[in-house]
Design a protein around this motif. Structure first.
Motif, PDB file in Angstrom:
ATOM      1  N   TRP A 167       5.659  44.323  47.294  1.00 39.03           N
ATOM      2  CA  TRP A 167       5.987  43.774  45.978  1.00 39.03           C
ATOM      3  C   TRP A 167       7.438  44.126  45.690  1.00 39.03           C
ATOM      4  CZ3 TRP A 167       1.234  43.704  42.503  1.00 39.03           C
ATOM      5  CH2 TRP A 167       1.425  42.895  41.389  1.00 39.03           C
ATOM      6  N   HIS A 168       8.230  43.192  45.217  1.00 33.92           N
ATOM      7  CA  HIS A 168       9.646  43.451  44.934  1.00 33.92           C
ATOM      8  C   HIS A 168       9.779  44.566  43.899  1.00 33.92           C
ATOM      9  CE1 HIS A 168      13.826  42.862  43.837  1.00 33.92           C
ATOM     10  NE2 HIS A 168      13.939  42.162  44.964  1.00 33.92           N
ATOM     11  N   THR A 185       9.908  43.737  40.082  1.00 30.02           N
ATOM     12  CA  THR A 185       8.741  43.167  39.393  1.00 30.02           C
ATOM     13  C   THR A 185       7.454  43.942  39.664  1.00 30.02           C
ATOM     14  OG1 THR A 185       8.332  41.615  41.218  1.00 30.02           O
ATOM     15  CG2 THR A 185       9.721  40.834  39.410  1.00 30.02           C
ATOM     16  N   GLU A 241      14.080  32.752  50.374  1.00 28.53           N
ATOM     17  CA  GLU A 241      12.883  32.780  49.552  1.00 28.53           C
ATOM     18  C   GLU A 241      11.922  31.684  49.969  1.00 28.53           C
ATOM     19  OE1 GLU A 241      13.327  30.711  45.365  1.00 28.53           O
ATOM     20  OE2 GLU A 241      14.964  32.123  45.687  1.00 28.53           O
ATOM     21  N   ARG A 293       6.111  33.246  44.309  1.00 28.13           N
ATOM     22  CA  ARG A 293       7.464  33.276  44.886  1.00 28.13           C
ATOM     23  C   ARG A 293       7.601  34.546  45.723  1.00 28.13           C
ATOM     24  NH1 ARG A 293      12.945  34.569  41.642  1.00 28.13           N
ATOM     25  NH2 ARG A 293      14.392  34.248  43.368  1.00 28.13           N
ATOM     26  N   VAL A 329      10.477  36.613  48.277  1.00 24.99           N
ATOM     27  CA  VAL A 329      11.911  36.716  48.574  1.00 24.99           C
ATOM     28  C   VAL A 329      12.120  37.763  49.660  1.00 24.99           C
ATOM     29  CG1 VAL A 329      12.623  36.016  46.245  1.00 24.99           C
ATOM     30  CG2 VAL A 329      12.325  38.439  46.756  1.00 24.99           C
ATOM     31  N   HIS A 382      13.837  41.051  50.873  1.00 26.33           N
ATOM     32  CA  HIS A 382      14.392  42.260  50.265  1.00 26.33           C
ATOM     33  C   HIS A 382      14.471  43.313  51.364  1.00 26.33           C
ATOM     34  CE1 HIS A 382      15.304  45.249  47.258  1.00 26.33           C
ATOM     35  NE2 HIS A 382      14.363  46.028  47.780  1.00 26.33           N
ATOM     36  N   TRP A 416       7.558  38.334  44.750  1.00 28.06           N
ATOM     37  CA  TRP A 416       8.349  38.448  43.526  1.00 28.06           C
ATOM     38  C   TRP A 416       7.452  38.298  42.308  1.00 28.06           C
ATOM     39  CZ3 TRP A 416      13.054  39.965  42.101  1.00 28.06           C
ATOM     40  CH2 TRP A 416      13.435  39.686  40.788  1.00 28.06           C
TER      41      TRP A 416
END
Length: 91
Positions: A20-21, A24, A54, A77, A79, A81, A88
């Motif tokens: 998980w980003h 967020t 993404e 979404r 992305v 990282h 995201w």
């Protein structure tokens, strides 16, 4: 996407949080003993290739909650990282 679904199904909250980003990501993910994830349907995806930054995935995740069936639908979404794909959030 599939690995995150599997992590939810197996109550592997460490993996869920790692993918998980950080901007967020919640502080924790608590498993619900009454909830059982049973099936994932990937309906559509875009991006997410080798040269993409993404991508999106539309899915339906089937579950039972206290023995009652249910479905969670989302377009998510993802992305890159630190060189890896992370979730995201919903679109």
């Amino acid at each position: 996407m599939r690995s995150r679904f599997s992590a939810f199904a197996l109550d592997n909250s460490d993996y869920v949080l790692r993918t998980w980003h950080p901007e967020t990501r919640p502080g924790s993910v608590e498993p619900d003993p009454a909830l059982r994830w049973t099936r994932l349907e990937v309906l559509e995806h875009s991006g997410g290739g080798v040269f993409d930054a993404e991508g999106t995935v539309e899915f339906r995740a089937h579950f039972t909650d206290g023995g009652r069936p249910g479905v969670m639908a989302e377009k998510s979404r993802f992305v890159r990282h630190d060189g890896r794909w992370v979730y995201w959030g919903p679109l």
